[in-house]
Write an enzyme that holds these catalytic residues in place. Sequence first.
Site, PDB file in Angstrom:
ATOM      1  N   SER A 124       0.840  -1.200   0.000  1.00  0.00           N
ATOM      2  CA  SER A 124       0.000   0.000   0.000  1.00  0.00           C
ATOM      3  C   SER A 124       0.872   1.246   0.000  1.00  0.00           C
ATOM      4  CB  SER A 124      -0.857  -0.017   1.274  1.00  0.00           C
ATOM      5  OG  SER A 124      -1.457   1.238   1.473  1.00  0.00           O
ATOM      6  N   TYR A 149      -1.960  -0.838  10.922  1.00  0.00           N
ATOM      7  CA  TYR A 149      -2.195  -1.436   9.608  1.00  0.00           C
ATOM      8  C   TYR A 149      -1.028  -1.109   8.667  1.00  0.00           C
ATOM      9  CZ  TYR A 149      -3.799  -1.747   4.793  1.00  0.00           C
ATOM     10  OH  TYR A 149      -3.867  -2.004   3.456  1.00  0.00           O
ATOM     11  N   LYS A 153       2.098  -3.542   6.689  1.00  0.00           N
ATOM     12  CA  LYS A 153       2.531  -3.552   5.278  1.00  0.00           C
ATOM     13  C   LYS A 153       4.037  -3.293   5.187  1.00  0.00           C
ATOM     14  CE  LYS A 153      -1.471  -4.384   3.501  1.00  0.00           C
ATOM     15  NZ  LYS A 153      -1.713  -5.746   3.040  1.00  0.00           N
TER      16      LYS A 153
END
Length: 340
Positions: A124, A149, A153
């Site tokens: 992302s 989050y 990644k």
Amino acid sequence: MRVLLTGGAGYIGSHTAVELINAGHTPIIADNYSNSCPEAVERIGRITGCNVETHTIDMCDAEAVDKLFAEGHFDACIHFAGLKAVGESVSIPIQYYRNNIDSTLVLLDAMQRHGVCNLIFSSSATVYGTPDKLPLTEDSPTGGCTNPYGWTKYMIEQIIRDAAVANPELSAVLLRYFNPVGAHASGLIGEDPSGIPNNLMPFISQVAVGRRHHLSIFGNDYNTPDGTGVRDYIHVVDLAKGHVAALPYCDSHKGCIAVNLGTGTGYSVKQMAEAFAEINGVPVPYEYAPRRPGDIDACYADPTRARELLGWEAQLGLSEMCRDTWNWQKNNPQGYKGAD
Ligand code: NAD
Ligand code: UDP
């Protein structure tokens, strides 16, 4: 190629399954349906005329994943499986680290044991943290993520890089998605968030369909032309085709490389709400609200590497993004839940 799609019943995975089939590949879906439902797989079948092999499996379950690989004869894996709600990751960080990182470790381990060397990972643009320069190239600094989050990644990218150093046979492409929106033109598959949507486009479409009263625009004092946040929205079908384009690259190279998947164009929140209303002829009332913690002014990609290495470029523009989101939403006002 036989391509394992972990999390393949989800929003991006289901669209990628369709594009893989269109390109002559065979997707195999492994999903625990923690944020999706079997109906999505049924719909992939309706769009393509193909019954997709599907396994209900938790990708953190090493034994089950090992069995899947023993029988699967996969040529490549696309790792979509993961929890992705930014706000929720702040409330339950341990579940996020455990699910997202464990599933990746289990997958890498199984790939190595079963001699599967091609991996595409759903990363992302969030790994870039707060950009100091735009557009973002793959060499822009990473880190400084604003939530757990994003850190999952960032950490998974590092884990995959390390795995590729240790195993020279491994080929990994870290696809850094910008802001996926839209739906398949058939209106049969699309984004189906549970509860109140966190992301802009599903919120706009739920306002348009009458499920929400108005859109709250989080902040109108950003350093952008109209004061509202700017992002690089990319049609999910273009994004799905980016995965198909990454497969031959992955298969013919070794090592690990990051590639941005974005359009290179930024639109503001206000532009998105107004474009959606105008293109679809539906009202999208909005009100300004305070900034959302952790949000940045602007973020958009330099998509040069994807063009040069993968031969991929986004084809669909803002009108298709708005039209297809609305087509999905109005045909499925309650998402997949409303299906017969
Ligand atoms: P999604 O929630 O629709 O799809 C993820 C899928 O993974 C779901 O079907 C879920 O049930 C499944 N899953 C989660 N944990 C699992 C586990 N342990 N075992 C098996 N299945 C599991 O999300 P999406 O929007 O399709 O995103 C796919 C991937 O792309 C995610 O990794 C996400 O973080 C990443 N990504 C998404 C966006 C976005 O805005 N949608 C942006 C950047 C990156
Ligand atoms: N946004 C908003 N209202 C909403 C949801 C999002 O104003 O209800 C804004 C958000 O502040 C950001 C942009 O829309 O500027 C995109 O947010 P989203 O959560 O979709 O993606 P992000 O870029 O944060 O991952």
